[in-house]
Structures are given as structure tokens and as C-alpha cells.
Design an enzyme around this catalytic site. Structure first.
Site, PDB file in Angstrom:
ATOM      1  N   ALA A   1       0.936  -1.137   0.007  1.00 15.27           N
ATOM      2  CA  ALA A   1       0.093  -0.011   0.017  1.00 15.27           C
ATOM      3  C   ALA A   1       1.050   1.289   0.086  1.00 15.27           C
ATOM      4  O   ALA A   1       1.613   1.711  -0.996  1.00 15.27           O
ATOM      5  CB  ALA A   1      -1.114   0.117   1.326  1.00 15.27           C
ATOM      6  N   ARG A   2       1.004   1.875   1.165  1.00 12.69           N
ATOM      7  CA  ARG A   2       1.895   2.900   1.451  1.00 12.69           C
ATOM      8  C   ARG A   2       2.693   2.614   2.740  1.00 12.69           C
ATOM      9  O   ARG A   2       1.938   2.020   3.690  1.00 12.69           O
ATOM     10  CB  ARG A   2       1.358   4.382   1.670  1.00 12.69           C
TER      11      ARG A   2
ATOM     12  N   ASP B   1       7.420  -3.062   0.345  1.00 13.13           N
ATOM     13  CA  ASP B   1       7.681  -2.604  -0.903  1.00 13.13           C
ATOM     14  C   ASP B   1       7.806  -1.123  -0.654  1.00 13.13           C
ATOM     15  O   ASP B   1       8.259  -0.324  -1.638  1.00 13.13           O
ATOM     16  CB  ASP B   1       6.616  -3.019  -1.979  1.00 13.13           C
TER      17      ASP B   1
ATOM     18  N   GLU C   1      11.208   7.129   1.933  1.00 15.26           N
ATOM     19  CA  GLU C   1      11.786   6.491   0.766  1.00 15.26           C
ATOM     20  C   GLU C   1      12.874   7.345  -0.092  1.00 15.26           C
ATOM     21  O   GLU C   1      12.642   8.480  -0.219  1.00 15.26           O
ATOM     22  CB  GLU C   1      10.878   6.150  -0.421  1.00 15.26           C
TER      23      GLU C   1
ATOM     24  N   HIS D   1      10.682  -0.543  -3.417  1.00 17.17           N
ATOM     25  CA  HIS D   1       9.232   0.089  -4.226  1.00 17.17           C
ATOM     26  C   HIS D   1       9.147  -0.410  -5.558  1.00 17.17           C
ATOM     27  O   HIS D   1       9.111   0.528  -6.508  1.00 17.17           O
ATOM     28  CB  HIS D   1       9.366   1.649  -3.933  1.00 17.17           C
TER      29      HIS D   1
END
Length: 181
Positions: free
Chosen positions: A130-131, A155, A160, A179
Site C-alpha cells: 500500500a503505502r 515494498d 523512501e 518500491h
């Protein structure tokens, strides 16, 4: 491709590929016994297009699929049990693999934190596509460090790229694709 990455992550944990890789790096021929996804419970928080594909793949492997959606009446048929958006705690109680596939909103920011990690079993694996902000990263790190959950495939992250000093880099029970799903 995101659904396939989730499936790959679940297979990596279930078949214990991380341990096999560590053995390889030590030139050690040690047999590890992997399990099967068949019969495991897959909980998907946010069964939209991506979560729906994850549900299809999980179902194809014989997993029991649970999911949350704002309108559970529109849940895909491959989902065995549907819950409204507030049903995520039930997924935490029952999931062997908890997949976060929901959008980041005011309601979902910090959705999975210390209380939810306590609901998950010690054998549970969190997969976040998701985030990063959907899961409380500090609470997740503690849950991983203290064996509250078996592992995580992440991920996405709160920051980030993942900072070099993040404890996540050093945890052997974490997959960290950058990601790329």
C-alpha cells in the site's frame, strides 16, 4: 505485477527461501522444510483492483481468502469472507499472511500498529504494498525484532528511499524490494 510480487513474497516465506539463501551465503548445505500456501489464511486489507488480483492468486493456491472493502457487497467472488473497512482487526486475528493493499487516507494512516501486531499470530507475515504510512514502522520493527510476527515483505516505507540507518536493513526476517511492485 504487484499481485505476482505479493505471491512471490508469500512463497519466499512459506518455502523458507530466505533461510536457504543465508545457508548458500555460508556455503552450508542445510535442508530447510518449507510449508505450503494451500490451507493458509490470506487477509487483504483493501480489495480493490490490486487486492482483487492478490485474492485471485491466493485462491488459486488454495488459500482461504478474507478481505476488507468499503462496500463488502462488491467483493470479488474469490474472497471467501468479506468485511467492511473496519474489519481489519478480524483479519489480524485470523491471517497467516496480512496484505496491505489499501489507499493511504486519513483513516488508513497508522492503521496497523502495536495493537494490531499483538493480534497477529507469531507465524504471521505482513506484506505491505500500500503505502509505508499504513503500518506504523516503529511498531513493525519492534514486532519483527521481538518475534511478535514471523516476518514482513515491505515494498513501501514511511521514508523512501529507506534510510541507511533503518533497523529494517539488519533484520533477517524482512524482504526489502525497493518500491518495485
Amino acid at each position: 505485477p504487484i499481485g505476482e510480487q505479493v505471491l512471490g513474497a508469500m512463497l519466499s516465506f512459506e518455502r523458507r527461501f530466505l533461510e536457504s539463501q543465508r545457508n548458500k551465503e555460508r556455503n552450508s548445505w542445510e535442508r530447510v522444510e518449507g510449508g505450503e500456501l494451500r490451507g493458509k489464511t490470506l487477509g487483504i486489507v483493501g480489495v480493490g483492483a490490486i487486492g482483487g488480483r492478490v485474492a485471485e492468486l491466493g485462491s488459486a493456491f488454495g488459500m482461504e481468502v478474507l478481505g476488507t472493502k468499503r462496500n463488502p457487497e462488491t467483493m470479488p467472488e474469490v474472497v471467501d469472507e468479506a468485511f467492511g473497512a473496519d474489519g481489519y482487526t478480524e483479519l489480524c486475528r485470523r491471517a497467516d499472511y496480512l496484505v496491505l493493499a489499501c489507499p493511504l487516507t486519513e483513516e488508513t494512516e497508522g492503521l496497523i500498529g502495536s495493537a494490531e501486531f499483538r493480534l497477529l499470530s507469531r507465524d504471521a507475515v505482513l506484506v505491505n504494498i500500500a503505502r509505508g504510512e499504513v503500518a506504523d514502522e516503529e511498531a513493525l520493527i519492534r514486532a519483527l525484532q521481538y518475534g511478535q510476527i514471523r516476518g514482513a515483505a515491505l515494498d513501501v516505507f514511511e521514508t523512501e528511499p529507506l534510510p541507511e540507518d533503518s533497523p529494517l536493513w539488519d533484520l533477517s526476517n524482512v524482504l526489502l524490494p525497493p518500491h518495485m511492485a
